[in-house]
Scaffold this motif. Structure first.
Motif, PDB file in Angstrom:
ATOM      1  N   ALA A 169       0.612  -1.268  -0.024  1.00 36.84           N
ATOM      2  CA  ALA A 169      -0.107  -0.031   0.168  1.00 36.84           C
ATOM      3  C   ALA A 169       0.878   1.161   0.037  1.00 36.84           C
ATOM      4  O   ALA A 169       0.571   2.205  -0.962  1.00 36.84           O
ATOM      5  CB  ALA A 169      -0.911  -0.153   1.031  1.00 36.84           C
ATOM      6  N   VAL A 170       1.879   1.512   0.882  1.00 37.17           N
ATOM      7  CA  VAL A 170       2.666   2.560   1.098  1.00 37.17           C
ATOM      8  C   VAL A 170       3.584   2.608  -0.274  1.00 37.17           C
ATOM      9  O   VAL A 170       3.889   4.001  -0.790  1.00 37.17           O
ATOM     10  CB  VAL A 170       3.499   2.615   2.513  1.00 37.17           C
ATOM     11  CG1 VAL A 170       4.781   1.522   2.196  1.00 37.17           C
ATOM     12  CG2 VAL A 170       4.070   3.912   2.520  1.00 37.17           C
ATOM     13  N   TYR A 194       1.307   3.610  -3.163  1.00 41.32           N
ATOM     14  CA  TYR A 194       0.852   5.104  -3.090  1.00 41.32           C
ATOM     15  C   TYR A 194       1.921   6.422  -3.428  1.00 41.32           C
ATOM     16  O   TYR A 194       1.588   7.036  -4.185  1.00 41.32           O
ATOM     17  CB  TYR A 194       0.120   5.389  -1.509  1.00 41.32           C
ATOM     18  CG  TYR A 194      -0.382   6.652  -1.514  1.00 41.32           C
ATOM     19  CD1 TYR A 194      -1.992   6.794  -1.558  1.00 41.32           C
ATOM     20  CD2 TYR A 194       0.423   7.870  -1.194  1.00 41.32           C
ATOM     21  CE1 TYR A 194      -2.465   8.008  -1.538  1.00 41.32           C
ATOM     22  CE2 TYR A 194      -0.284   9.000  -0.884  1.00 41.32           C
ATOM     23  CZ  TYR A 194      -1.719   9.159  -1.004  1.00 41.32           C
ATOM     24  OH  TYR A 194      -2.287  10.255  -0.798  1.00 41.32           O
ATOM     25  N   ARG A 208       4.373  12.446   5.835  1.00 41.13           N
ATOM     26  CA  ARG A 208       4.923  11.754   4.484  1.00 41.13           C
ATOM     27  C   ARG A 208       6.294  11.096   4.846  1.00 41.13           C
ATOM     28  O   ARG A 208       6.466  10.075   4.434  1.00 41.13           O
ATOM     29  CB  ARG A 208       5.089  12.912   3.475  1.00 41.13           C
ATOM     30  CG  ARG A 208       3.957  13.289   2.799  1.00 41.13           C
ATOM     31  CD  ARG A 208       4.126  14.473   1.721  1.00 41.13           C
ATOM     32  NE  ARG A 208       5.305  14.126   0.754  1.00 41.13           N
ATOM     33  CZ  ARG A 208       5.092  13.639  -0.470  1.00 41.13           C
ATOM     34  NH1 ARG A 208       4.065  12.984  -0.541  1.00 41.13           N
ATOM     35  NH2 ARG A 208       6.178  13.273  -1.106  1.00 41.13           N
ATOM     36  N   TYR A 218      -4.144   1.497   2.254  1.00 42.89           N
ATOM     37  CA  TYR A 218      -4.035   2.544   1.086  1.00 42.89           C
ATOM     38  C   TYR A 218      -4.865   3.470   1.339  1.00 42.89           C
ATOM     39  O   TYR A 218      -4.754   4.840   1.158  1.00 42.89           O
ATOM     40  CB  TYR A 218      -4.382   1.753  -0.329  1.00 42.89           C
ATOM     41  CG  TYR A 218      -4.143   2.476  -1.350  1.00 42.89           C
ATOM     42  CD1 TYR A 218      -2.787   2.634  -2.126  1.00 42.89           C
ATOM     43  CD2 TYR A 218      -5.109   3.445  -1.958  1.00 42.89           C
ATOM     44  CE1 TYR A 218      -2.725   3.653  -3.321  1.00 42.89           C
ATOM     45  CE2 TYR A 218      -4.917   4.653  -2.967  1.00 42.89           C
ATOM     46  CZ  TYR A 218      -3.529   4.435  -3.716  1.00 42.89           C
ATOM     47  OH  TYR A 218      -3.148   5.188  -4.741  1.00 42.89           O
ATOM     48  N   ILE A 255      -3.771   5.909   4.182  1.00 45.10           N
ATOM     49  CA  ILE A 255      -2.779   6.907   3.851  1.00 45.10           C
ATOM     50  C   ILE A 255      -3.587   8.259   2.841  1.00 45.10           C
ATOM     51  O   ILE A 255      -3.449   9.170   3.250  1.00 45.10           O
ATOM     52  CB  ILE A 255      -1.779   6.347   2.875  1.00 45.10           C
ATOM     53  CG1 ILE A 255      -1.015   5.092   3.515  1.00 45.10           C
ATOM     54  CG2 ILE A 255      -0.822   7.387   2.554  1.00 45.10           C
ATOM     55  CD1 ILE A 255       0.053   4.504   2.863  1.00 45.10           C
ATOM     56  N   PHE A 256      -4.337   7.784   2.141  1.00 43.75           N
ATOM     57  CA  PHE A 256      -4.962   8.604   1.243  1.00 43.75           C
ATOM     58  C   PHE A 256      -5.743   9.546   2.264  1.00 43.75           C
ATOM     59  O   PHE A 256      -5.612  10.889   1.894  1.00 43.75           O
ATOM     60  CB  PHE A 256      -5.928   7.999   0.340  1.00 43.75           C
ATOM     61  CG  PHE A 256      -6.637   9.065  -0.423  1.00 43.75           C
ATOM     62  CD1 PHE A 256      -6.246   9.512  -1.878  1.00 43.75           C
ATOM     63  CD2 PHE A 256      -8.041   9.301  -0.172  1.00 43.75           C
ATOM     64  CE1 PHE A 256      -7.016  10.395  -2.524  1.00 43.75           C
ATOM     65  CE2 PHE A 256      -8.883  10.130  -0.921  1.00 43.75           C
ATOM     66  CZ  PHE A 256      -8.348  10.647  -2.059  1.00 43.75           C
TER      67      PHE A 256
END
Length: 266
Positions: free
Chosen positions: A54-55, A58, A185, A230, A233-234
């Motif tokens: 996922a990271v 992304y 981030r 995911y 994070i978004f």
């Protein structure tokens, strides 16, 4: 593992790996509070693979840019991307050196619901302090090797259940002057080598053991942890720009107090 356990644990891993609320705490709580059995090494590997994918997906553009700049730095072509990548390398060093030494101590003395409750509250208050008091005027490219080392040392404290790897590194980033989005981030980017090493460690331990593998459970866990991570994070990067860290501070305090109440009266 039942289907409900697979779904709950995979989503918990995906959401809490990157939210500042502690994945280790939330993965320990079902066994401590609900009496669920340990999910096992194979499942740990699967959900870590899901969150890692996922990271990486992304931030894939950032990763390509950072790696390109990093490789060019070996030929003397330095850039802000190469410096940031070296900062990630420096921030990973404390984990490589100290995590193996602290593992047994944590397993023997710190894996309890009481530790989770106290550290959830303490580090939640520290996150609140950083969110309210820090200057928050820099982006991640302003980091140097000294600040990266501080972030790496902060990251190693996440071996204490209830601390939250993302929570403590975001807290440290804010105290070093990073704005909220930049602190988050960098926390996400520095998680990539750490999650990769943890996944490799669990995989090797699994390969040397004799645990029976339920491939359907592993696939389900990996997919669910990927999707939830995911999405986390978004939405997290959008939420913190408008609301800051306060919702997560409040959640941590409520969780910690609620857990203390549960332990006191159970």
């Amino acid at each position: 593992m039942s289907f409900i356990e697979i779904v709950v644990l995979a989503i918990i891993q995906g959401l809490t790996e990157f939210l500042p609320i502690s994945s280790s705490a939330h993965l320990l709580l079902p066994s401590q509070v609900l009496g669920w059995q340990d999910q096992g090494l194979a499942f740990d590997v699967a959900v870590h693979v899901g969150t890692l994918l996922a990271v990486v997906i992304y931030f894939w553009r950032d990763i390509v840019s950072l790696l390109s700049g990093w490789f060019k730095s070996f030929s003397g072509q330095h850039s802000k991307e190469s410096r940031l990548t070296w900062c990630i390398v420096v921030a990973t060093i404390p984990f490589v050196l100290l995590a193996p030494l602290l593992k047994d101590i944590v397993e023997i003395y710190l894996r309890s619901a009481w530790v989770i409750a106290i550290s959830t509250i303490v580090f939640g208050l520290l996150l609140w302090y950083a969110d309210v008091k820090a200057k928050q005027i820099k982006d991640e490219f302003a980091l140097n090797w000294k600040s990266a080392l501080i972030l790496g040392l902060a990251q190693i404290t996440a071996v204490i259940p209830g601390t939250s790897r993302s929570g403590i590194t975001i807290t440290a980033g804010l105290l070093l002057g990073l704005d909220k989005k930049s602190a988050a981030r960098f926390s996400f980017l520095m998680s990539i080598p750490v999650i990769s090493m943890m996944g490799l460690y669990y995989s090797l331990e699994l390969a040397m053991g004799d645990e029976v593998v339920d491939w359907n459970a592993l696939l389900s866990g990996a997919v669910l942890s990927f999707v939830s991570a995911y999405a986390c994070i978004f939405f997290f990067l959008k939420i913190i720009e408008r609301m800051g860290m306060m919702p997560f501070v409040i959640y941590r305090l409520l969780l910690g107090v609620g857990l203390i109440a549960f332990l006191s009266f159970s």
